[in-house]
Enzyme design. Structure first.
Site, mmCIF file in Angstrom:
data_model
loop_
_atom_site.group_PDB
_atom_site.id
_atom_site.type_symbol
_atom_site.label_atom_id
_atom_site.label_comp_id
_atom_site.label_asym_id
_atom_site.label_seq_id
_atom_site.Cartn_x
_atom_site.Cartn_y
_atom_site.Cartn_z
ATOM 1 N N LYS A 168 0.862 -1.177 0.000
ATOM 2 C CA LYS A 168 0.000 0.000 0.000
ATOM 3 C C LYS A 168 0.900 1.229 0.000
ATOM 4 O O LYS A 168 1.462 1.619 1.019
ATOM 5 C CB LYS A 168 -0.919 0.061 1.213
ATOM 6 C CG LYS A 168 -2.016 1.153 1.021
ATOM 7 C CD LYS A 168 -2.500 1.757 2.310
ATOM 8 C CE LYS A 168 -1.667 2.907 2.796
ATOM 9 N NZ LYS A 168 -1.733 4.132 1.935
ATOM 10 N N GLY A 199 -5.111 3.582 -1.397
ATOM 11 C CA GLY A 199 -6.107 4.163 -0.512
ATOM 12 C C GLY A 199 -5.465 4.823 0.687
ATOM 13 O O GLY A 199 -4.239 4.922 0.792
ATOM 14 N N VAL A 204 -7.590 1.670 4.052
ATOM 15 C CA VAL A 204 -6.889 0.514 3.499
ATOM 16 C C VAL A 204 -5.753 0.049 4.413
ATOM 17 O O VAL A 204 -5.574 -1.145 4.642
ATOM 18 C CB VAL A 204 -6.358 0.841 2.091
ATOM 19 C CG1 VAL A 204 -5.507 -0.294 1.547
ATOM 20 C CG2 VAL A 204 -7.524 1.123 1.153
ATOM 21 N N GLU A 243 9.795 2.099 10.758
ATOM 22 C CA GLU A 243 10.782 3.168 10.594
ATOM 23 C C GLU A 243 10.008 4.472 10.669
ATOM 24 O O GLU A 243 9.256 4.810 9.756
ATOM 25 C CB GLU A 243 11.534 3.010 9.264
ATOM 26 C CG GLU A 243 12.836 3.785 9.207
ATOM 27 C CD GLU A 243 12.672 5.141 8.569
ATOM 28 O OE1 GLU A 243 12.492 6.120 9.343
ATOM 29 O OE2 GLU A 243 12.709 5.235 7.342
ATOM 30 N N CYS A 277 13.232 11.764 7.118
ATOM 31 C CA CYS A 277 13.184 11.340 8.519
ATOM 32 C C CYS A 277 14.548 11.427 9.193
ATOM 33 O O CYS A 277 14.633 11.561 10.414
ATOM 34 C CB CYS A 277 12.627 9.924 8.622
ATOM 35 S SG CYS A 277 13.520 8.713 7.632
ATOM 36 N N GLU A 377 9.444 16.945 15.252
ATOM 37 C CA GLU A 377 9.836 16.768 13.859
ATOM 38 C C GLU A 377 9.034 17.722 12.977
ATOM 39 O O GLU A 377 7.807 17.632 12.899
ATOM 40 C CB GLU A 377 9.615 15.323 13.420
ATOM 41 C CG GLU A 377 10.101 15.051 12.004
ATOM 42 C CD GLU A 377 9.966 13.595 11.605
ATOM 43 O OE1 GLU A 377 10.891 13.074 10.968
ATOM 44 O OE2 GLU A 377 8.936 12.979 11.945
#
Length: 470
Positions: A168, A199, A204, A243, A277, A377
Protein backbone atom coordinates in the site's frame (compact mmCIF):
# COMPACT_ATOMS: atom_id res chain seq x y z
CA UNK A 1 -3.79 2.13 -15.13
CA UNK A 2 -4.56 4.85 -12.57
CA UNK A 3 -8.10 3.48 -12.21
CA UNK A 4 -6.89 -0.05 -11.44
CA UNK A 5 -5.12 -1.97 -8.72
CA UNK A 6 -2.92 -5.04 -9.10
CA UNK A 7 -4.28 -8.29 -7.67
CA UNK A 8 -3.24 -11.88 -8.25
CA UNK A 9 -1.12 -11.11 -11.30
CA UNK A 10 -3.46 -8.76 -13.19
CA UNK A 11 -4.76 -5.19 -13.25
CA UNK A 12 -8.30 -5.01 -11.90
CA UNK A 13 -10.85 -2.28 -11.29
CA UNK A 14 -11.94 -2.05 -7.66
CA UNK A 15 -15.57 -2.41 -6.72
CA UNK A 16 -15.94 1.13 -5.40
CA UNK A 17 -15.84 4.12 -7.79
CA UNK A 18 -14.33 6.32 -5.06
CA UNK A 19 -10.99 7.91 -5.91
CA UNK A 20 -8.34 10.01 -4.17
CA UNK A 21 -7.03 13.06 -6.08
CA UNK A 22 -3.30 13.58 -6.48
CA UNK A 23 -1.82 17.08 -6.77
CA UNK A 24 1.31 18.62 -8.25
CA UNK A 25 2.78 20.63 -5.35
CA UNK A 26 4.34 23.15 -7.75
CA UNK A 27 1.26 24.00 -9.83
CA UNK A 28 -1.18 23.08 -7.02
CA UNK A 29 -3.33 21.44 -9.73
CA UNK A 30 -4.76 17.93 -9.73
CA UNK A 31 -2.76 15.53 -11.89
CA UNK A 32 -5.01 12.52 -11.57
CA UNK A 33 -6.36 10.15 -8.97
CA UNK A 34 -6.04 6.63 -7.63
CA UNK A 35 -8.74 4.25 -6.39
CA UNK A 36 -9.86 4.31 -2.78
CA UNK A 37 -9.94 0.57 -2.18
CA UNK A 38 -12.25 -1.09 0.30
CA UNK A 39 -11.49 -3.77 2.89
CA UNK A 40 -12.90 -6.25 0.36
CA UNK A 41 -10.04 -5.52 -2.06
CA UNK A 42 -7.56 -5.76 0.80
CA UNK A 43 -8.96 -9.18 1.60
CA UNK A 44 -8.62 -10.29 -2.02
CA UNK A 45 -5.01 -9.08 -2.13
CA UNK A 46 -4.10 -10.88 1.09
CA UNK A 47 -5.84 -14.05 -0.08
CA UNK A 48 -3.87 -13.96 -3.33
CA UNK A 49 -0.64 -13.52 -1.38
CA UNK A 50 -1.52 -16.37 0.95
CA UNK A 51 -2.21 -18.73 -1.98
CA UNK A 52 1.05 -17.78 -3.68
CA UNK A 53 3.18 -18.12 -0.55
CA UNK A 54 3.28 -21.91 -0.51
CA UNK A 55 5.02 -22.15 -3.87
CA UNK A 56 7.00 -18.86 -3.79
CA UNK A 57 8.56 -19.70 -0.41
CA UNK A 58 9.86 -22.96 -1.89
CA UNK A 59 11.05 -21.42 -5.15
CA UNK A 60 14.85 -21.73 -5.39
CA UNK A 61 16.70 -18.61 -4.30
CA UNK A 62 18.37 -18.19 -7.69
CA UNK A 63 14.99 -18.13 -9.41
CA UNK A 64 13.63 -15.56 -6.98
CA UNK A 65 16.69 -13.37 -7.51
CA UNK A 66 16.43 -13.72 -11.28
CA UNK A 67 12.98 -12.14 -11.01
CA UNK A 68 14.41 -9.34 -8.90
CA UNK A 69 17.19 -8.75 -11.43
CA UNK A 70 14.53 -8.43 -14.13
CA UNK A 71 12.66 -5.86 -12.05
CA UNK A 72 15.85 -3.85 -11.51
CA UNK A 73 16.59 -3.92 -15.22
CA UNK A 74 13.09 -2.72 -16.01
CA UNK A 75 13.52 0.14 -13.57
CA UNK A 76 16.80 1.13 -15.18
CA UNK A 77 15.13 1.23 -18.57
CA UNK A 78 12.39 3.52 -17.28
CA UNK A 79 14.50 5.51 -14.85
CA UNK A 80 13.96 8.89 -16.51
CA UNK A 81 10.20 8.34 -16.70
CA UNK A 82 10.23 7.38 -13.04
CA UNK A 83 12.27 10.43 -12.03
CA UNK A 84 9.89 12.78 -13.84
CA UNK A 85 6.89 11.06 -12.29
CA UNK A 86 8.30 11.56 -8.78
CA UNK A 87 9.19 15.19 -9.47
CA UNK A 88 5.64 15.87 -10.57
CA UNK A 89 3.86 14.22 -7.64
CA UNK A 90 6.37 14.96 -4.86
CA UNK A 91 7.92 18.24 -6.00
CA UNK A 92 11.49 16.98 -5.77
CA UNK A 93 13.92 18.77 -8.11
CA UNK A 94 14.50 16.63 -11.19
CA UNK A 95 18.23 16.40 -10.48
CA UNK A 96 17.47 14.97 -7.04
CA UNK A 97 14.77 12.69 -8.41
CA UNK A 98 17.29 11.09 -10.74
CA UNK A 99 20.07 10.79 -8.17
CA UNK A 100 18.32 10.31 -4.83
CA UNK A 101 14.81 9.12 -5.56
CA UNK A 102 15.60 6.71 -8.42
CA UNK A 103 19.38 6.27 -8.23
CA UNK A 104 19.42 5.36 -4.54
CA UNK A 105 16.45 3.06 -5.05
CA UNK A 106 18.37 1.08 -7.64
CA UNK A 107 21.47 0.97 -5.46
CA UNK A 108 19.45 -0.31 -2.51
CA UNK A 109 17.61 -2.85 -4.68
CA UNK A 110 20.85 -4.22 -6.07
CA UNK A 111 22.29 -4.31 -2.56
CA UNK A 112 19.45 -6.51 -1.33
CA UNK A 113 19.96 -8.94 -4.22
CA UNK A 114 23.70 -9.08 -3.58
CA UNK A 115 23.22 -9.77 0.13
CA UNK A 116 20.59 -12.46 -0.49
CA UNK A 117 22.81 -14.19 -3.03
CA UNK A 118 25.52 -14.72 -0.42
CA UNK A 119 23.32 -15.15 2.65
CA UNK A 120 23.51 -18.30 4.79
CA UNK A 121 19.88 -19.39 5.11
CA UNK A 122 21.02 -22.50 7.00
CA UNK A 123 23.78 -23.16 9.51
CA UNK A 124 24.80 -25.91 11.89
CA UNK A 125 25.11 -25.03 15.57
CA UNK A 126 26.29 -28.01 17.56
CA UNK A 127 23.82 -30.82 16.89
CA UNK A 128 21.18 -28.45 15.48
CA UNK A 129 20.41 -27.32 11.96
CA UNK A 130 19.20 -23.71 12.15
CA UNK A 131 17.01 -22.67 9.21
CA UNK A 132 15.97 -19.15 8.30
CA UNK A 133 12.71 -19.24 6.37
CA UNK A 134 10.26 -16.60 5.11
CA UNK A 135 7.76 -15.11 7.54
CA UNK A 136 4.80 -15.33 5.17
CA UNK A 137 2.55 -12.58 3.82
CA UNK A 138 4.19 -9.17 4.20
CA UNK A 139 2.19 -5.94 4.30
CA UNK A 140 4.44 -3.12 3.05
CA UNK A 141 3.09 0.35 3.80
CA UNK A 142 5.24 3.14 2.43
CA UNK A 143 5.53 6.94 2.80
CA UNK A 144 5.36 9.83 0.36
CA UNK A 145 8.75 11.45 0.96
CA UNK A 146 11.04 8.80 -0.56
CA UNK A 147 8.29 6.74 -2.16
CA UNK A 148 10.20 4.57 -4.61
CA UNK A 149 13.16 3.97 -2.32
CA UNK A 150 10.99 2.72 0.51
CA UNK A 151 8.96 0.51 -1.81
CA UNK A 152 11.97 -1.09 -3.49
CA UNK A 153 13.82 -1.64 -0.22
CA UNK A 154 10.88 -3.41 1.40
CA UNK A 155 9.66 -5.32 -1.64
CA UNK A 156 13.13 -6.52 -2.68
CA UNK A 157 13.91 -7.76 0.83
CA UNK A 158 10.54 -9.48 1.19
CA UNK A 159 10.64 -11.23 -2.18
CA UNK A 160 14.28 -12.26 -1.79
CA UNK A 161 13.42 -13.79 1.60
CA UNK A 162 10.58 -15.78 0.02
CA UNK A 163 7.68 -13.74 1.37
CA UNK A 164 4.75 -12.61 -0.71
CA UNK A 165 3.75 -8.95 -0.65
CA UNK A 166 0.75 -6.66 -0.45
CA UNK A 167 1.93 -3.10 -1.04
CA UNK A 168 0.00 0.00 0.00
CA UNK A 169 1.88 3.09 -1.21
CA UNK A 170 1.15 6.57 0.04
CA UNK A 171 -1.96 8.04 -1.54
CA UNK A 172 -0.12 11.38 -1.72
CA UNK A 173 2.57 10.14 -4.15
CA UNK A 174 1.16 6.92 -5.65
CA UNK A 175 2.02 7.12 -9.34
CA UNK A 176 5.61 5.92 -8.96
CA UNK A 177 4.25 2.76 -7.31
CA UNK A 178 1.90 2.14 -10.25
CA UNK A 179 4.79 2.59 -12.66
CA UNK A 180 6.93 0.16 -10.66
CA UNK A 181 4.04 -2.31 -10.64
CA UNK A 182 3.97 -2.20 -14.45
CA UNK A 183 7.66 -3.13 -14.35
CA UNK A 184 7.03 -5.93 -11.84
CA UNK A 185 4.18 -7.25 -13.97
CA UNK A 186 6.44 -7.47 -17.02
CA UNK A 187 9.12 -9.25 -14.97
CA UNK A 188 6.80 -12.26 -14.83
CA UNK A 189 6.39 -12.94 -11.12
CA UNK A 190 3.90 -15.75 -10.43
CA UNK A 191 0.34 -14.49 -9.72
CA UNK A 192 -0.20 -13.38 -6.14
CA UNK A 193 3.44 -12.96 -5.22
CA UNK A 194 3.12 -9.17 -5.48
CA UNK A 195 -0.12 -7.21 -5.08
CA UNK A 196 -0.88 -3.48 -4.91
CA UNK A 197 -3.83 -1.76 -3.27
CA UNK A 198 -4.31 2.00 -3.01
CA UNK A 199 -6.11 4.16 -0.51
CA UNK A 200 -5.81 5.98 2.77
CA UNK A 201 -4.06 4.77 5.86
CA UNK A 202 -7.21 4.94 7.96
CA UNK A 203 -9.14 2.81 5.47
CA UNK A 204 -6.89 0.51 3.50
CA UNK A 205 -3.85 0.61 5.78
CA UNK A 206 -5.77 -0.36 8.90
CA UNK A 207 -7.62 -3.14 7.09
CA UNK A 208 -4.31 -4.51 5.87
CA UNK A 209 -2.58 -4.39 9.26
CA UNK A 210 -5.58 -5.99 10.97
CA UNK A 211 -6.00 -8.84 8.49
CA UNK A 212 -5.38 -12.18 10.24
CA UNK A 213 -3.51 -13.64 7.25
CA UNK A 214 -0.88 -10.89 7.24
CA UNK A 215 2.18 -12.23 9.06
CA UNK A 216 4.28 -9.09 9.29
CA UNK A 217 3.99 -5.37 8.68
CA UNK A 218 6.85 -3.25 7.35
CA UNK A 219 5.89 0.40 7.73
CA UNK A 220 7.66 3.71 7.18
CA UNK A 221 5.89 6.89 8.24
CA UNK A 222 4.97 9.02 11.22
CA UNK A 223 5.40 7.95 14.82
CA UNK A 224 1.70 8.51 15.43
CA UNK A 225 0.78 6.13 12.61
CA UNK A 226 3.35 3.63 13.91
CA UNK A 227 1.68 3.68 17.31
CA UNK A 228 -1.68 2.97 15.70
CA UNK A 229 -0.22 0.08 13.71
CA UNK A 230 1.25 -1.35 16.92
CA UNK A 231 -2.19 -1.25 18.54
CA UNK A 232 -3.85 -2.99 15.61
CA UNK A 233 -1.15 -5.64 15.29
CA UNK A 234 -0.90 -6.44 19.01
CA UNK A 235 -3.83 -8.87 19.33
CA UNK A 236 -2.31 -11.12 16.65
CA UNK A 237 1.32 -10.65 17.80
CA UNK A 238 2.42 -9.70 14.29
CA UNK A 239 6.04 -8.94 13.60
CA UNK A 240 6.52 -5.22 13.03
CA UNK A 241 9.31 -3.29 11.35
CA UNK A 242 8.60 0.38 11.96
CA UNK A 243 10.78 3.17 10.59
CA UNK A 244 9.27 6.29 12.11
CA UNK A 245 10.13 9.89 12.88
CA UNK A 246 13.38 11.63 13.69
CA UNK A 247 14.82 14.83 15.10
CA UNK A 248 18.47 14.28 14.35
CA UNK A 249 21.27 16.37 15.78
CA UNK A 250 24.60 17.31 14.22
CA UNK A 251 27.32 17.97 16.80
CA UNK A 252 30.14 20.20 15.59
CA UNK A 253 33.03 19.94 18.03
CA UNK A 254 35.26 22.90 18.81
CA UNK A 255 38.11 21.74 16.57
CA UNK A 256 35.97 21.41 13.42
CA UNK A 257 35.97 24.01 10.63
CA UNK A 258 32.55 25.70 10.70
CA UNK A 259 33.01 27.15 7.22
CA UNK A 260 33.23 23.62 5.82
CA UNK A 261 30.88 21.75 8.13
CA UNK A 262 27.86 24.05 8.45
CA UNK A 263 27.02 24.01 4.70
CA UNK A 264 27.18 20.19 4.83
CA UNK A 265 24.79 20.11 7.76
CA UNK A 266 22.45 22.53 6.02
CA UNK A 267 22.45 20.37 2.91
CA UNK A 268 21.47 17.33 4.98
CA UNK A 269 18.69 19.40 6.52
CA UNK A 270 17.31 20.81 3.26
CA UNK A 271 17.50 17.67 1.11
CA UNK A 272 14.05 16.85 -0.28
CA UNK A 273 12.79 20.18 1.14
CA UNK A 274 13.59 18.84 4.60
CA UNK A 275 11.09 16.00 4.16
CA UNK A 276 13.54 13.41 5.34
CA UNK A 277 13.18 11.34 8.52
CA UNK A 278 16.98 11.41 8.97
CA UNK A 279 17.35 15.15 8.28
CA UNK A 280 19.95 16.91 10.41
CA UNK A 281 17.53 19.52 11.73
CA UNK A 282 19.38 20.39 14.97
CA UNK A 283 22.84 21.94 14.73
CA UNK A 284 24.79 21.92 18.00
CA UNK A 285 27.88 24.14 18.11
CA UNK A 286 30.07 25.63 20.85
CA UNK A 287 28.18 28.53 22.48
CA UNK A 288 30.89 30.97 21.42
CA UNK A 289 30.38 29.96 17.78
CA UNK A 290 26.57 30.26 17.49
CA UNK A 291 26.58 33.64 15.74
CA UNK A 292 29.29 32.59 13.31
CA UNK A 293 27.52 29.32 12.54
CA UNK A 294 24.27 31.23 11.90
CA UNK A 295 26.00 33.57 9.46
CA UNK A 296 27.61 30.68 7.58
CA UNK A 297 24.26 28.86 7.42
CA UNK A 298 22.46 31.95 6.14
CA UNK A 299 25.05 32.47 3.42
CA UNK A 300 24.81 28.82 2.36
CA UNK A 301 20.99 28.96 2.36
CA UNK A 302 21.09 31.97 0.05
CA UNK A 303 22.82 29.90 -2.63
CA UNK A 304 19.85 27.51 -3.04
CA UNK A 305 17.89 27.99 -6.26
CA UNK A 306 14.17 27.62 -5.52
CA UNK A 307 11.50 27.00 -8.15
CA UNK A 308 9.97 24.63 -10.66
CA UNK A 309 11.16 21.08 -9.89
CA UNK A 310 11.40 20.39 -13.63
CA UNK A 311 14.11 23.06 -13.98
CA UNK A 312 17.54 21.41 -14.04
CA UNK A 313 19.05 24.30 -12.03
CA UNK A 314 16.62 24.12 -9.09
CA UNK A 315 17.97 22.77 -5.80
CA UNK A 316 14.92 23.22 -3.56
CA UNK A 317 11.37 22.41 -4.57
CA UNK A 318 8.06 22.82 -2.74
CA UNK A 319 6.88 20.69 0.13
CA UNK A 320 4.49 17.95 -0.91
CA UNK A 321 1.05 19.35 -0.11
CA UNK A 322 -1.01 22.20 1.29
CA UNK A 323 -1.31 20.23 4.52
CA UNK A 324 2.46 19.96 4.83
CA UNK A 325 2.89 23.62 3.85
CA UNK A 326 0.60 24.71 6.67
CA UNK A 327 2.32 22.38 9.11
CA UNK A 328 5.84 23.63 8.37
CA UNK A 329 4.88 27.29 8.42
CA UNK A 330 3.10 26.67 11.72
CA UNK A 331 6.37 25.48 13.21
CA UNK A 332 8.21 28.50 11.82
CA UNK A 333 5.66 30.79 13.48
CA UNK A 334 6.06 28.84 16.72
CA UNK A 335 9.81 29.28 16.55
CA UNK A 336 9.49 33.04 16.15
CA UNK A 337 6.86 33.27 18.90
CA UNK A 338 9.00 31.28 21.34
CA UNK A 339 11.96 33.64 21.08
CA UNK A 340 14.32 31.84 18.69
CA UNK A 341 16.16 34.25 16.39
CA UNK A 342 15.09 33.95 12.75
CA UNK A 343 18.32 34.18 10.77
CA UNK A 344 16.85 33.68 7.29
CA UNK A 345 13.74 32.34 5.60
CA UNK A 346 10.34 32.46 7.25
CA UNK A 347 6.72 31.75 6.40
CA UNK A 348 6.41 33.68 3.15
CA UNK A 349 6.72 32.08 -0.27
CA UNK A 350 9.77 33.47 -2.13
CA UNK A 351 8.79 36.73 -3.86
CA UNK A 352 9.49 35.46 -7.38
CA UNK A 353 6.99 32.60 -7.00
CA UNK A 354 3.23 33.12 -7.17
CA UNK A 355 2.19 29.52 -6.58
CA UNK A 356 3.49 26.26 -5.15
CA UNK A 357 3.86 25.03 -1.60
CA UNK A 358 7.24 26.66 -1.06
CA UNK A 359 8.98 27.22 2.26
CA UNK A 360 12.30 29.06 1.86
CA UNK A 361 15.42 27.66 3.54
CA UNK A 362 14.87 28.73 7.14
CA UNK A 363 17.49 28.97 9.87
CA UNK A 364 16.90 29.75 13.53
CA UNK A 365 19.62 30.40 16.10
CA UNK A 366 19.40 30.64 19.89
CA UNK A 367 17.09 27.62 19.91
CA UNK A 368 16.47 26.27 23.41
CA UNK A 369 15.59 22.67 24.36
CA UNK A 370 12.10 23.53 25.57
CA UNK A 371 11.06 24.96 22.17
CA UNK A 372 8.90 22.92 19.82
CA UNK A 373 11.32 23.53 16.96
CA UNK A 374 14.01 21.77 19.03
CA UNK A 375 11.84 18.85 20.14
CA UNK A 376 9.34 18.08 17.38
CA UNK A 377 9.84 16.77 13.86
CA UNK A 378 9.05 19.62 11.45
CA UNK A 379 9.61 17.73 8.18
CA UNK A 380 10.47 20.88 6.29
CA UNK A 381 13.51 22.99 5.34
CA UNK A 382 14.09 24.37 8.84
CA UNK A 383 17.39 24.24 10.75
CA UNK A 384 17.74 25.15 14.42
CA UNK A 385 21.10 26.13 15.98
CA UNK A 386 21.77 25.57 19.67
CA UNK A 387 24.95 26.35 21.62
CA UNK A 388 26.65 24.12 24.18
CA UNK A 389 29.36 24.70 26.78
CA UNK A 390 31.03 21.29 26.89
CA UNK A 391 31.27 18.06 24.97
CA UNK A 392 29.19 16.31 27.60
CA UNK A 393 26.47 18.93 27.25
CA UNK A 394 26.51 18.51 23.47
CA UNK A 395 25.88 14.78 23.86
CA UNK A 396 23.15 15.42 26.42
CA UNK A 397 21.42 17.91 24.10
CA UNK A 398 21.62 15.50 21.17
CA UNK A 399 20.12 12.72 23.30
CA UNK A 400 17.43 15.00 24.75
CA UNK A 401 14.85 13.79 22.26
CA UNK A 402 12.00 11.32 22.01
CA UNK A 403 13.58 10.21 18.74
CA UNK A 404 16.77 8.36 17.87
CA UNK A 405 16.97 7.75 14.14
CA UNK A 406 20.13 9.47 12.98
CA UNK A 407 22.82 11.96 13.92
CA UNK A 408 26.23 13.32 12.99
CA UNK A 409 29.50 14.39 14.59
CA UNK A 410 32.27 16.49 13.10
CA UNK A 411 35.78 16.89 14.52
CA UNK A 412 39.30 17.36 13.22
CA UNK A 413 40.16 14.28 15.31
CA UNK A 414 38.38 11.23 13.90
CA UNK A 415 38.85 9.18 17.06
CA UNK A 416 37.34 11.96 19.14
CA UNK A 417 34.34 12.13 16.79
CA UNK A 418 33.86 8.35 16.99
CA UNK A 419 34.00 8.54 20.78
CA UNK A 420 31.19 11.09 20.82
CA UNK A 421 29.22 9.10 18.23
CA UNK A 422 29.32 6.03 20.47
CA UNK A 423 27.50 8.01 23.17
CA UNK A 424 24.58 9.06 20.97
CA UNK A 425 21.32 7.16 21.46
CA UNK A 426 20.49 6.84 17.80
CA UNK A 427 20.43 4.13 15.15
CA UNK A 428 23.12 5.58 12.92
CA UNK A 429 25.65 8.38 13.12
CA UNK A 430 27.54 10.06 10.30
CA UNK A 431 31.14 10.82 11.29
CA UNK A 432 32.82 13.70 9.48
CA UNK A 433 30.40 13.48 6.57
CA UNK A 434 30.86 9.76 5.90
CA UNK A 435 28.98 8.37 2.91
CA UNK A 436 25.74 6.43 3.33
CA UNK A 437 26.29 2.67 3.22
CA UNK A 438 23.41 0.62 1.80
CA UNK A 439 24.72 -2.57 3.38
CA UNK A 440 24.58 -1.09 6.89
CA UNK A 441 21.42 -1.29 9.01
CA UNK A 442 19.01 1.67 8.98
CA UNK A 443 16.54 2.18 11.81
CA UNK A 444 16.08 3.93 15.10
CA UNK A 445 16.02 3.95 18.87
CA UNK A 446 13.14 5.12 21.06
CA UNK A 447 10.15 6.58 19.17
CA UNK A 448 11.99 6.29 15.87
CA UNK A 449 10.87 2.71 15.52
CA UNK A 450 11.54 -1.00 15.64
CA UNK A 451 13.71 -3.21 13.46
CA UNK A 452 16.18 -2.38 10.73
CA UNK A 453 16.21 -2.00 6.96
CA UNK A 454 18.94 -2.37 4.32
CA UNK A 455 21.45 -5.10 3.67
CA UNK A 456 21.53 -8.30 5.73
CA UNK A 457 19.60 -6.70 8.58
CA UNK A 458 16.74 -5.70 6.32
CA UNK A 459 16.56 -9.16 4.77
CA UNK A 460 16.39 -10.77 8.21
CA UNK A 461 13.30 -8.74 9.14
CA UNK A 462 11.39 -10.93 6.67
CA UNK A 463 12.81 -14.22 7.98
CA UNK A 464 12.03 -16.36 11.00
CA UNK A 465 14.29 -18.92 12.61
CA UNK A 466 13.64 -22.63 13.03
CA UNK A 467 15.99 -25.09 14.68
CA UNK A 468 16.06 -28.83 13.89
CA UNK A 469 17.56 -30.90 16.69
CA UNK A 470 19.42 -33.70 14.91
Amino acid sequence: MRSAIYLDGSWQRPESPDAIPVFDPYTEASIGSVPECTPAEVGRAVAASRRAFASWSRTPLKERLDHLDAIAQGLRERAEEMARTISEELGAPIVDSRASQVGLSLTGFDGVVSVARGYAFEEEIGTSLVIREPMGVAACITPWNYPLHQITLKVASALAAGCTVVLKPSEVTPFNALLLTEIIDRAGLPPGVFNLVSGSGAGVGEALVSHPDVDLVSFTGSTRAGMRISELAAPQIKRLCLELGGKSAAIVLDDADLEIVVPQVLERCLTNAGQNCAALSRLLVPASAVERAANVAAEAAGAYTIGDPRDESVRLGPVVSSTQWDRVRGYVRAGMDSGARLVCGGIERPAALSHGYFVPPTVFSEVRPEMSIFREEIFGPVLGITGYESEDEAVALANDSDYGLSGAVWSADRDRAVGVARNLRTGQVTVNGGAYNFLAPFGGYKRSGLGRESGRYGLEEFLQVKSLQL
